[in-house]
Design a protein around this motif. Structure first.
Motif, short mmCIF file in Angstrom:
data_model
loop_
_atom_site.label_atom_id
_atom_site.label_comp_id
_atom_site.label_asym_id
_atom_site.label_seq_id
_atom_site.Cartn_x
_atom_site.Cartn_y
_atom_site.Cartn_z
N ASN A 392 40.64 113.21 149.53
CA ASN A 392 40.78 112.88 151.14
C ASN A 392 39.95 114.02 151.85
O ASN A 392 40.40 114.50 153.01
CB ASN A 392 42.19 112.67 151.70
N ASN A 393 38.81 114.52 151.33
CA ASN A 393 37.94 115.50 151.96
C ASN A 393 38.51 116.70 152.31
O ASN A 393 38.14 117.46 152.72
CB ASN A 393 37.35 114.79 153.25
N TRP A 422 45.65 109.71 154.30
CA TRP A 422 44.60 108.69 154.69
C TRP A 422 43.09 109.49 154.86
O TRP A 422 43.42 110.76 155.12
CB TRP A 422 45.15 108.05 156.05
N ALA A 424 39.92 111.00 156.64
CA ALA A 424 39.79 111.16 158.23
C ALA A 424 38.81 110.12 158.57
O ALA A 424 38.94 109.73 159.80
CB ALA A 424 39.20 112.58 158.24
N THR A 425 37.86 109.55 157.76
CA THR A 425 37.02 108.60 158.42
C THR A 425 36.78 107.47 157.27
O THR A 425 36.87 107.85 156.13
CB THR A 425 35.36 109.06 158.49
N MET A 426 36.50 106.28 157.86
CA MET A 426 36.43 105.14 156.94
C MET A 426 35.05 104.99 156.85
O MET A 426 34.34 104.92 158.13
CB MET A 426 37.13 103.84 157.40
N PHE A 427 34.30 104.55 155.65
CA PHE A 427 33.09 104.26 155.45
C PHE A 427 32.82 103.31 154.29
O PHE A 427 33.91 102.99 153.62
CB PHE A 427 32.09 105.48 155.43
N ASP A 437 28.03 114.11 157.71
CA ASP A 437 29.22 114.23 157.89
C ASP A 437 30.26 113.71 156.81
O ASP A 437 31.29 114.49 156.72
CB ASP A 437 29.76 113.25 159.32
N ALA A 438 29.88 112.59 156.23
CA ALA A 438 30.90 112.36 155.27
C ALA A 438 30.82 113.36 153.78
O ALA A 438 31.63 113.35 153.26
CB ALA A 438 30.44 110.89 154.72
#
Ligand code: C2O
Ligand code: CU
Length: 595
Positions: A392-393, A422, A424-427, A437-438
């Protein structure tokens, strides 16, 4: 396979174990002396860290429900810890072993006695060092027999054989590792794989020796196979012989009849073999299963071999047969076909209990990333960043006082309780994705806190960030878990749960999240304490694909964390040579703003 183990003390005392356990439980004592030993392989003499001078190290042999005390004497040069992989250790994380998670290292010259508490495990597990990559040579099998008066769910074999598969490094592994970490370069690659300490016939050195196992025609044997390799999943096969997998990770599975297995680092498999072929010699061989992009050819291509040889008279000049059933390095189909056949035995004598009323859900991406080397100049993705990994990053960073100590003593400043449920970002997770960024991650010491008895479901989603999608064998300490779902592509929370197996999912402690895919696991958090979970490829663990969860006390003495033993190794407050990514992006300062 085990040679003379000089300092190996062993005695058993019978102790009636109280009301719940009708059968007797035994107590075992072992002395493990960790020290450097000279070995010659690949025509190079070098010194490796061993236990009691043996590689692989000594076996621990117990019955289900026993307790073992292992006194570890560190006569090596580095701080070290030992872990009992797959042993649940109820309420006793103090003896679990991962450095900076449940203890600080045993310093050179010091000793520490681990109390290893067995409960429902039965079959084969293993122990290994859990500090940096010292586990490369510091490991051995744990054999857990059924309780007296009970039997395994298959006919008693005529004999047993332990096969420990490991990786061999030609250079000085710790020196190279530390250097690579400091410079942010790729981490060491192995120079070969060993079977019970031997590289076998296909190494580059003609004086190399090979491990031999002799069998009697007509007999059936139980093979206990351990993948102790640092960074590789392995295919394993024995020429012309059928394998029947009957157990995995200290639990029974529905028999799988196959001509090869796939075994991930951390996993153990019990396999039956009947010696039913013409008298002769047959190679037992292992090679890497690589799920890296095909262009990445830098993996260790060596074939580890050992010889199964029949007792009796036959022509010894013929060279042993090689198993043509052994899949090739990149054979994803063979990898999937085997993995998808694994099911719990799930019968009356060996029931399972998959949680169905889920109280905590998590969705966790596991990724390859880049990490800024130094916060003051992070302009170029190429030169100012190094490789990292994350969940999760969050890229795990070890604290200076172990999480367990900090939790137990309520010390603030060493970890935070905000591991995200979860991403932070969905991709599009499984696309090859390079978006800055990802891709760029951040370090943190973030743990997940669970209430006692919570039913947890976690979907692990592999990602293609950096074009680095591979299988990740995820391992959880203190618990086993059920694999209820496995699939490819991005997880779909409407359709994918329809395919979940709640009838006979495998119960394991380590399982691969597939390349470009997802894996759903379930477990009940019923072991109070602090438990590490991480990818069992050490290169990914070192780069940060780790976190820990805290299971809170359940309100009774039996459901609460025990007090620490009096002789816990002290934290010096300095992470010695602990080789985690030194990268620091300035984002983990929640850890430095108190005490
Ligand atoms: Cu096999 Cu965290 O370990
Ligand atoms: Cu991994």
């Amino acid at each position: 396979m085990n040679f003379a183990v000089p300092l190996f003390l062993f005695w058993s005392v019978i102790i009636p174990f109280g009301r719940q356990l009708p059968a007797l439980a035994y107590i075992h004592h072992y002395d493990f002396v960790v020290k450097e030993t000279n070995v010659t392989k690949l025509c190079v003499e070098k010194s490796i860290l061993t236990v009691n001078d043996s590689f692989p190290g000594p076996e621990i042999r117990v019955r289900k429900g026993d307790t073992a005390y292992v006194n570890v004497h560190n006569q090596g040069h580095y701080g070290i810890t030992l872990h009992w992989h797959g042993v649940k250790q109820p309420s006793n994380p103090w003896s679990d072993g991962p450095e900076y998670i449940t203890q600080c290292p045993i310093e050179p010259g010091a000793n520490f006695t681990y109390q290893v508490i067995f409960t429902d495990e039965e079959g084969t597990l293993w122990w290994h060092a859990h500090s940096d990559w010292t586990r490369a040579t510091v490991h051995g099998a744990i054999i857990i027999l059924p309780k007296e008066g009970t039997t395994a769910p298959y006919p008693e074999p005529d004999g047993e054989e332990v096969i420990v598969l490991a990786a061999w490094y030609k250079g000085d592994l710790m020196t190279e590792l530390i250097q690579d970490i400091v410079t942010g370069s790729d981490l060491p690659h192995s120079s070969g794989y060993t079977t019970n300490g031997e590289l076998g016939d296909f190494s580059n050195c003609s004086s190399e020796t090979i491990y031999r196992w002799s069998v009697d025609y007509g007999s059936t044997y139980l093979l206990r196979i351990v993948n102790a390799v640092v960074n590789a999943e392995l295919f394993f096969a024995i020429a012309n012989h059928t394998l029947t997998v009957v157990g995995m990770d200290g639990a029974y599975v529905k028999p799988i009849v196959t001509d090869y297995i796939l075994i991930s680092p951390g996993q153990t498999m019990n396999v039956l073999l009947t010696a039913d072929q013409p008298l002769g010699r047959y190679y037992m061989a292992a090679r890497q299963y690589s799920t890296e992009p095909i262009a990445d050819t830098g993996f260790d291509h060596s074939n580890a071999t050992a010889i199964l040889e029949y007792n009796g008279d036959y022509n010894l000049s013929a060279s042993p047969t090689f198993p043509h059933s052994l899949p090739l390095y990149l054979d994803m189909k063979a990898g999937k076909n085997f993995t998808h056949r694994i099911r719990s035995l799930a019968n009356e004598d060996h029931p399972i209990s998959v949680p169905t009323n889920i109280s905590t859900r998590m969705f966790i991406t596991i990724s390859m990333n880049l990490l800024c080397k130094n916060i003051t100049s992070c302009n170029s993705l190429d030169t100012d960043h190094m490789i990292a990994t994350s969940m999760n990053n969050v890229s795990w960073k070890n604290p200076q006082v172990d999480v367990l100590e900090a939790y137990y003593r309520n010390l603030s400043g060493y970890y935070t309780s905000d591991f995200p449920d979860w991403p932070a970002t969905m991709f599009n997770f499984t696309a090859d994705y390079y978006d800055e960024d990802a891709v760029v991650t951040h370090t943190g010491t973030k743990v997940k806190v669970l209430n006692y008895n919570e039913s947890v479901e976690i979907v692990f989603q592999g990602t293609g960030l950096l074009g680095g999608s591979v299988n990740h064998p995820m391992h959880m300490h203190g618990h086993s878990f059920y694999i209820v779902g496995i699939g490819y592509g991005n997880f779909d929370n409407e359709t994918d749960p329809l395919s979940y197996n709640l009838v006979d999912p495998p119960e394991v402690n380590t399982f691969g999240v597939p390349k470009d895919g997802w894996l759903t696991i379930r477990f009940v958090a019923k072991n109070p304490g602090v438990w590490f979970w991480h990818c069992h490829l050490d290169r990914h663990m070192t780069w940060g694909m780790d976190t820990a969860f805290i299971v809170k006390d359940g309100g009774t003495e039996e459901t609460s964390l025990r007090p620490p033993p009096p002789n816990m190794p002290q934290c010096t407050g300095v992470i010695g040579v602990s080789v985690q990514n030194p990268g620091d992006d300035g984002r983990d300062d929640a850890l430095t703003n108190s005490s």
